[in-house]
Design an enzyme around this catalytic site. Structure first.
Site, PDB file in Angstrom:
ATOM      1  N   HIS A  88       0.937  -1.150  -0.169  1.00 30.41           N
ATOM      2  CA  HIS A  88      -0.032  -0.071  -0.128  1.00 30.41           C
ATOM      3  C   HIS A  88       0.885   1.171   0.002  1.00 30.41           C
ATOM      4  O   HIS A  88       0.775   2.189  -0.506  1.00 30.41           O
ATOM      5  CB  HIS A  88      -0.933  -0.054   1.274  1.00 30.41           C
ATOM      6  CG  HIS A  88      -2.013   1.246   1.324  1.00 30.41           C
ATOM      7  ND1 HIS A  88      -1.484   2.490   2.050  1.00 30.41           N
ATOM      8  CD2 HIS A  88      -3.006   1.444   0.862  1.00 30.41           C
ATOM      9  CE1 HIS A  88      -2.370   3.299   1.759  1.00 30.41           C
ATOM     10  NE2 HIS A  88      -3.367   2.748   0.938  1.00 30.41           N
ATOM     11  N   HIS A  89       1.874   1.351   0.991  1.00 30.41           N
ATOM     12  CA  HIS A  89       2.948   2.377   0.858  1.00 30.41           C
ATOM     13  C   HIS A  89       4.135   1.919   1.753  1.00 30.41           C
ATOM     14  O   HIS A  89       4.110   0.893   2.378  1.00 30.41           O
ATOM     15  CB  HIS A  89       2.403   3.724   1.276  1.00 30.41           C
ATOM     16  CG  HIS A  89       2.284   3.656   2.956  1.00 30.41           C
ATOM     17  ND1 HIS A  89       0.735   3.534   3.317  1.00 30.41           N
ATOM     18  CD2 HIS A  89       3.052   3.911   3.845  1.00 30.41           C
ATOM     19  CE1 HIS A  89       1.043   3.584   4.798  1.00 30.41           C
ATOM     20  NE2 HIS A  89       2.178   3.682   5.103  1.00 30.41           N
ATOM     21  N   GLN A 162      10.032   0.672   6.177  1.00 32.45           N
ATOM     22  CA  GLN A 162       8.395   0.166   6.752  1.00 32.45           C
ATOM     23  C   GLN A 162       7.324  -0.139   5.488  1.00 32.45           C
ATOM     24  O   GLN A 162       7.628   0.746   4.401  1.00 32.45           O
ATOM     25  CB  GLN A 162       7.751   1.175   7.687  1.00 32.45           C
ATOM     26  CG  GLN A 162       6.368   0.950   7.870  1.00 32.45           C
ATOM     27  CD  GLN A 162       5.885   2.239   8.586  1.00 32.45           C
ATOM     28  OE1 GLN A 162       5.444   3.130   7.891  1.00 32.45           O
ATOM     29  NE2 GLN A 162       5.549   2.239   9.874  1.00 32.45           N
ATOM     30  N   HIS A 164       3.549  -1.320   4.481  1.00 39.22           N
ATOM     31  CA  HIS A 164       2.306  -1.441   4.679  1.00 39.22           C
ATOM     32  C   HIS A 164       1.401  -2.304   3.826  1.00 39.22           C
ATOM     33  O   HIS A 164       1.289  -2.105   2.614  1.00 39.22           O
ATOM     34  CB  HIS A 164       1.602   0.009   4.778  1.00 39.22           C
ATOM     35  CG  HIS A 164      -0.058  -0.219   5.160  1.00 39.22           C
ATOM     36  ND1 HIS A 164      -0.840   0.735   4.607  1.00 39.22           N
ATOM     37  CD2 HIS A 164      -0.656  -1.352   5.426  1.00 39.22           C
ATOM     38  CE1 HIS A 164      -2.093   0.490   4.889  1.00 39.22           C
ATOM     39  NE2 HIS A 164      -2.188  -0.867   5.603  1.00 39.22           N
ATOM     40  N   HIS A 233      -0.332  12.348   0.286  1.00 38.11           N
ATOM     41  CA  HIS A 233      -0.654  11.185   0.677  1.00 38.11           C
ATOM     42  C   HIS A 233      -2.140  11.248   1.394  1.00 38.11           C
ATOM     43  O   HIS A 233      -2.145  11.655   2.601  1.00 38.11           O
ATOM     44  CB  HIS A 233       0.268  10.580   1.602  1.00 38.11           C
ATOM     45  CG  HIS A 233      -0.088   9.109   1.839  1.00 38.11           C
ATOM     46  ND1 HIS A 233      -0.274   7.939   0.999  1.00 38.11           N
ATOM     47  CD2 HIS A 233      -0.463   8.412   3.189  1.00 38.11           C
ATOM     48  CE1 HIS A 233      -0.542   6.944   1.794  1.00 38.11           C
ATOM     49  NE2 HIS A 233      -0.907   7.162   3.306  1.00 38.11           N
ATOM     50  N   HIS A 235      -5.736   8.611   1.544  1.00 39.86           N
ATOM     51  CA  HIS A 235      -6.255   7.110   1.288  1.00 39.86           C
ATOM     52  C   HIS A 235      -7.429   7.341   0.294  1.00 39.86           C
ATOM     53  O   HIS A 235      -7.304   8.104  -0.651  1.00 39.86           O
ATOM     54  CB  HIS A 235      -6.620   6.184   2.657  1.00 39.86           C
ATOM     55  CG  HIS A 235      -5.581   5.715   3.525  1.00 39.86           C
ATOM     56  ND1 HIS A 235      -5.626   5.273   4.597  1.00 39.86           N
ATOM     57  CD2 HIS A 235      -4.217   5.967   3.381  1.00 39.86           C
ATOM     58  CE1 HIS A 235      -4.622   5.045   5.169  1.00 39.86           C
ATOM     59  NE2 HIS A 235      -3.511   5.661   4.135  1.00 39.86           N
ATOM     60  N   MET A 308      -5.769   9.103   5.917  1.00 32.02           N
ATOM     61  CA  MET A 308      -4.497   9.997   6.266  1.00 32.02           C
ATOM     62  C   MET A 308      -4.614  11.234   5.520  1.00 32.02           C
ATOM     63  O   MET A 308      -5.013  11.234   4.519  1.00 32.02           O
ATOM     64  CB  MET A 308      -3.118   9.032   6.032  1.00 32.02           C
ATOM     65  CG  MET A 308      -2.824   7.994   7.075  1.00 32.02           C
ATOM     66  SD  MET A 308      -1.158   7.505   6.693  1.00 32.02           S
ATOM     67  CE  MET A 308      -1.168   6.056   7.876  1.00 32.02           C
TER      68      MET A 308
END
Length: 353
Positions: A88-89, A162, A164, A233, A235, A308
């Site tokens: 997703h990111h 990181q 997701h 950014h 969603h 977000m």
């Protein structure tokens, strides 16, 4: 040129291994690498997930690397190794200390967790975002002479990746994942230091509504920064994200656009709309325009069903003096908005492209 030296951490199994990746890149006349090319080769390090197997949707995994503290490195480009069907990111965090000494850990505070892994933040100390990716965004090359200073005498001694995983459909049957980022770097000192200011909000979007999620912060440090790229950014509900420099002149605010974009497009770093500087006394302001056709309230959160509101400003400064401030967050609606922060003369087109 010396190879970039990293250690992948896996203290739980008491295994340390140096991961060296040293090969010269063929640069096809790309302007962002002109400065480094003139003085030496650019090399690549692959910062990838170590063949992980996310078992549940909305999982956040982190993996760290430790950078050689005896050598100063300068990251001058980022090449994503991921697709939006898988990730997703992705975020890269520069850390003074990583959130965990393990090879992989859960790092989504309120997200789904793998019970076989411990949970921790991406960084234990000195967290700062240095790169972000989503929606199949392409590679990023920094301007000539600009680099993120890592290792050596810098405060960034670790980098944490990181990822997701909003969906795990691609991992049915035990397929594993190595999503991540190829770091392009040089040991040649870059005269301009790169930094990122992350702006964001908390708050909520009411059912069947249009909501503005806004944040603003004043620059209080005696430094001059030069924004050169921005990234948005959200969603699913985000329609327009815009960011501005705001200067107070005779009690009236003057707004100058840093960047504006539809966050449903590839969430890459785009060139800024105007060449400008930010210095002490200036305000930076960002707005996410959210459109909800849902019959329920949507809150800021980590899953793809949450929302977000983020606006990233990537900038450079002369020498190594980047902003100490890395983040600018507001509580968001219904508690915070620009007007309540005494901003006036708000642009009428802040929510249109």
């Amino acid at each position: 040129m010396a190879a970039l030296s990293f250690v992948r951490l896996n203290l739980l199994r008491s295994k340390f291994f140096w991961h060296f990746v040293c090969f010269a890149l063929f640069i096809h006349d790309q302007q962002g690498f002109a400065f480094a090319q003139e003085q030496g080769e650019i090399e690549t390090f692959d910062l990838l997930m170590p063949n992980v197997l996310p078992k549940k949707a909305e999982t956040y995994f982190c993996t760290p690397i430790r950078i050689d503290s005896d050598t100063d490195y300068y990251i001058v480009g980022f090449v994503p190794n991921a697709t939006m069907e898988t990730a997703h990111h992705m975020l890269l965090y520069g850390c003074e200390e990583p959130g965990s000494d393990e090879e992989v850990w859960n790092c989504g505070e309120m997200a789904v967790k793998d019970p076989s892994l411990r949970s921790a933040e991406p960084c234990k100390k000195g967290s700062q975002v240095i790169y972000a990716w989503a929606h199949d965004a392409p590679s990023l090359q920094l301007p000539p002479g600009v680099g993120f200073h890592v290792g050596g005498r810098s405060k960034i001694q670790y980098i944490t990746l990181q990822v997701h995983y909003a969906s795990v459909d691609r991992f049915v049957g035990g397929v594993r994942d190595d999503s991540g980022v190829f770091l392009k770097y040089t040991t040649i000192r870059q005269p301009k230091s790169a930094g990122v200011l992350l702006m964001g909000t908390g708050g909520r979007v009411p059912a069947n509504s249009v909501e503005y999620m806004e944040t603003a912060c004043k620059i209080n440090e005696d430094k001059v920064i030069y924004p050169f790229a921005f990234r948005t950014h959200t969603h699913a509900l985000g329609r327009v994200v815009s960011g501005y420099k705001v200067s107070r002149v005779n009690r009236r605010d003057e707004w100058k656009l840093i960047g504006k974009q539809d966050p449903q497009l590839p969430q890459m770093f785009y060139p800024v709309a105007n060449n400008l500087t930010l210095s002490k006394g200036d305000t930076v302001a960002a707005r996410c325009t959210m459109v909800s056709n849902r019959n329920w309230v949507t809150r800021i959160g980590l899953t793809s069903d949450d929302e977000m509101c983020n606006f990233y400003i990537m900038y450079w400064t002369e020498g190594g003096d980047v902003l100490n401030t890395k983040h600018c967050f507001s509580m968001g609606p219904p508690i915070y908005n620009w007007s309540r922060n005494r901003l006036n003369n708000i642009p009428e087109d802040a929510s249109t492209l």
